[in-house]
Design a protein around this motif. Structure first.
Motif, PDB file in Angstrom:
ATOM      1  N   LYS A 121       0.831  -1.214   0.000  1.00  0.00           N
ATOM      2  CA  LYS A 121       0.000   0.000   0.000  1.00  0.00           C
ATOM      3  C   LYS A 121       0.866   1.266   0.000  1.00  0.00           C
ATOM      4  O   LYS A 121       0.595   2.240   0.700  1.00  0.00           O
ATOM      5  N   ILE A 122       1.922   1.232  -0.805  1.00  0.00           N
ATOM      6  CA  ILE A 122       2.754   2.421  -1.010  1.00  0.00           C
ATOM      7  C   ILE A 122       1.898   3.505  -1.648  1.00  0.00           C
ATOM      8  O   ILE A 122       1.166   3.240  -2.604  1.00  0.00           O
ATOM      9  N   HIS A 123       1.980   4.721  -1.150  1.00  0.00           N
ATOM     10  CA  HIS A 123       1.204   5.806  -1.755  1.00  0.00           C
ATOM     11  C   HIS A 123       1.700   6.030  -3.175  1.00  0.00           C
ATOM     12  O   HIS A 123       2.900   6.186  -3.431  1.00  0.00           O
ATOM     13  N   ARG A 124       0.757   6.106  -4.135  1.00  0.00           N
ATOM     14  CA  ARG A 124       1.162   6.224  -5.539  1.00  0.00           C
ATOM     15  C   ARG A 124       0.104   6.926  -6.372  1.00  0.00           C
ATOM     16  O   ARG A 124      -0.024   6.696  -7.567  1.00  0.00           O
ATOM     17  N   GLU A 125      -0.681   7.814  -5.764  1.00  0.00           N
ATOM     18  CA  GLU A 125      -1.662   8.605  -6.494  1.00  0.00           C
ATOM     19  C   GLU A 125      -1.018   9.888  -7.029  1.00  0.00           C
ATOM     20  O   GLU A 125      -0.047  10.392  -6.455  1.00  0.00           O
ATOM     21  N   TRP A 126      -1.580  10.427  -8.118  1.00  0.00           N
ATOM     22  CA  TRP A 126      -1.051  11.662  -8.701  1.00  0.00           C
ATOM     23  C   TRP A 126      -1.386  12.871  -7.822  1.00  0.00           C
ATOM     24  O   TRP A 126      -2.430  12.916  -7.177  1.00  0.00           O
ATOM     25  N   SER A 127      -0.506  13.842  -7.829  1.00  0.00           N
ATOM     26  CA  SER A 127      -0.731  15.108  -7.131  1.00  0.00           C
ATOM     27  C   SER A 127      -1.295  16.141  -8.105  1.00  0.00           C
ATOM     28  O   SER A 127      -1.209  15.972  -9.328  1.00  0.00           O
ATOM     29  N   ALA A 128      -1.841  17.230  -7.562  1.00  0.00           N
ATOM     30  CA  ALA A 128      -2.430  18.278  -8.409  1.00  0.00           C
ATOM     31  C   ALA A 128      -1.370  19.017  -9.198  1.00  0.00           C
ATOM     32  O   ALA A 128      -1.613  19.461 -10.318  1.00  0.00           O
ATOM     33  N   ASN A 129      -0.178  19.194  -8.637  1.00  0.00           N
ATOM     34  CA  ASN A 129       0.946  19.789  -9.367  1.00  0.00           C
ATOM     35  C   ASN A 129       2.252  19.416  -8.673  1.00  0.00           C
ATOM     36  O   ASN A 129       2.257  18.715  -7.653  1.00  0.00           O
TER      37      ASN A 129
END
Length: 537
Positions: free
Chosen positions: A49-57
């Motif tokens: 469950k490594i964090h791997r979501e895209w950021s806004a910028n």
């Protein structure tokens, strides 16, 4: 130990996972995008469950990664070179706060501007911030640097900049991998004021950064990534930065006759370079990007050795290097091929058939025709191709978010009408604040937020704007009577023309959202749904 065939960007993603990373933070940008995509699809990353979501910028990505470091976990932030401009405030100050958990800032530069506005060299940011820089020469080193970079960051107490270029990012090689390390358990900083950059604290932290410079240099001097190779011909010494070491080896596959240094960890290993200087008559610097090392060495050597490279014309000042450039610099004959016939001329990029932007530009051109050219300010995304035939609709593309702000500035100067064209993801990346400025001053501009529901230019990643554009605009103060959403489709051409004619004449801020799912994303979605349906049948 396992061997995998990986792109350079994939090697970095794998190395970060194997180095005990707990989170990757990024905004899509070629040539860095696939690092995060690789982590997103990796089985170990999913299991952990490594964090791997895209950021806004890139700025939010940098700051969020710094927050994970604050909590004692290891984090990587990824971006392309111009993204580091967006993240620069947090990046530069992170050198002063230092880290708690290891932090790697991976930046992919784009010499020759294959898909970028410039070819800036991110090593200058590293030098400016006085941080250690890693620059791999091949995919295996990219893996090793990502894997061991967290430990180096924790040992030195600062973020580490990992810099790659397009050629390494998007070429494949065999990479030997090892078992993943365990993630850090997490812990708060021992100094509760470490990340509080009030001036009195920041001055002490900055003094500490200066004191650490000797340890950074010592680390580079001892790094296995930096190597000295002797040679019989002392008329020339060569310094190879990162991937350029491969270009030298391609010209001398057996053995290079000249003494040379492979430089892949900065600051400059002074002892190694002075050893080279003592042996040779003059020095050639091979580096991908700007002449950073060449400039630093001018006046560095006490014997005043002549420095050759990009600045003196020995190598091209602009664009990527390649083995032929290096061969010419070394006086090695190069076999030139025949000029390609005109029939093989490159095909210019174009919007996909069926893309919703076609419908937007057809309507916009019709409405703007009475006003002449020079009234439409655009941004960075697929819709930037509206600058090319057959539409030739837009008059600017400077940086992410600049369409709305430039339109506002032009309107402030008296230009009428003043129209901004921006994409959904770019709007949430850095367009929102410009719209707020325009709303606050009631500036007469018309903003088209072209919503294809994805970050389409870089592969169809999820857009942070999905389902939120109207509520964001209303929250920023756009008048509901001048906020319109319309499906960008040939059947709505007349309605879109009517809306544009109405809003360009409005003495205030108006927003039109032409919306239709990216044609490529739609095709992928339909294929996936069909495959799922067949599997369930």
């Amino acid at each position: 130990m396992t061997k995998k065939l990986l792109l350079g960007v994939e090697a970095i993603g794998q190395g970060a996972i194997d180095g005990g990373m707990s989170g990757v933070y990024a905004y899509p940008g070629t040539p860095s995008t696939e690092i995060t995509e690789y982590v997103q699809e990796n089985a170990v990353a999913k299991e952990r469950k490594i964090h791997r979501e895209w950021s806004a910028n890139e700025k939010t990505a940098m700051e969020t990664a710094l927050g994970m470091s604050y909590a004692g976990k290891r984090a990587m932030v990824c971006m392309k070179h111009v993204g580091l401009n967006v993240a620069a405030d947090a990046f530069v100050n992170s050198a002063i706060t230092g880290v708690n958990g290891g932090l790697i800032v991976t930046v992919a530069d784009d010499p020759s501007m294959h898909s970028s506005q410039n070819e800036q060299d991110s090593r200058f940011y590293g030098k400016f911030s006085m941080l250690p820089i890693l620059e791999p020469s091949n995919q295996q080193e990219a893996y090793e640097m990502a894997r061991t970079g967290f430990e180096l960051s924790e040992k030195l107490g600062v973020p580490v900049l990992l810099r790659i270029t397009t050629r390494l990012a998007h070429s494949r090689a065999g990479v030997e991998t090892v078992e993943p390390m365990q993630e850090n358990t997490g812990s708060l900083p021992k100094d509760p004021r470490q990340f509080v950059l009030l001036p009195a604290i920041a001055r002490k932290r900055y003094a500490g950064l200066l004191e650490k410079q000797d340890s950074f240099r010592e680390s580079a001097e001892k790094a296995s990534f930096n190597q000295y190779f002797d040679g019989e011909d002392k008329s020339l010494g060569i310094i190879c930065c990162g991937i350029t070491y491969n270009y030298l080896k391609e010209n001398y596959p057996e053995e290079c006759p000249y003494p040379h240094v492979k430089l892949s960890q900065y600051p400059l290993p002074e002892d190694m370079l002075k050893k080279l200087e003592e042996q040779v008559d003059e020095i050639l610097v091979l580096e991908e990007g700007y002449p950073l090392v060449e400039e630093m060495l001018s006046g560095f050597f006490c014997r005043g050795r002549r420095i050759l490279g990009r600045l003196d014309g020995t190598l091209p000042r602009m664009g990527e290097l390649n083995p032929d450039h290096v061969a010419k610099a070394l006086g090695i004959p190069v076999k030139e091929g025949k000029k390609a016939p005109d029939v093989l001329a490159n095909r210019p990029p174009a919007l996909c058939k069926g893309c919703s932007h076609h419908d937007t530009y057809k309507a916009l051109n019709l409405v703007m025709e009475p006003f002449g050219d020079g009234h439409v300010f655009s941004d960075i995304g697929c819709y930037t191709l509206g600058a090319l035939p057959p539409y030739s609709s837009i008059n600017s593309c400077v940086d992410m978010g600049a369409s709305i702000t430039m339109a506002k500035g032009a309107a402030d100067a008296g230009l009428f009408p003043s129209v901004a064209v921006i994409g959904d993801s770019t709007f949430t990346h850095s367009g929102m604040t410009g719209l707020l400025d325009a709303v606050n001053e009631k500036t007469p501009i018309t903003v088209l937020i072209c919503d294809n529901e994805s970050v389409s230019m870089t592969g169809g990643q999820d857009s942070a704007a999905l389902g939120k554009i109207e509520s964001i605009c209303l929250g920023l103060g756009v008048d509901p009577d001048h906020l319109h959403t319309i499906e960008a489709h040939p059947k709505n051409h007349d309605k879109l023309v009517e809306l544009l004619e109405q809003e360009v004449n409005y003495e205030g801020v108006s927003v039109i959202v032409p919306r239709r799912e990216c044609i490529q994303k739609a095709a992928r979605r339909i294929r996936a749904e069909k495959m799922k349906s067949e599997q369930n049948a």
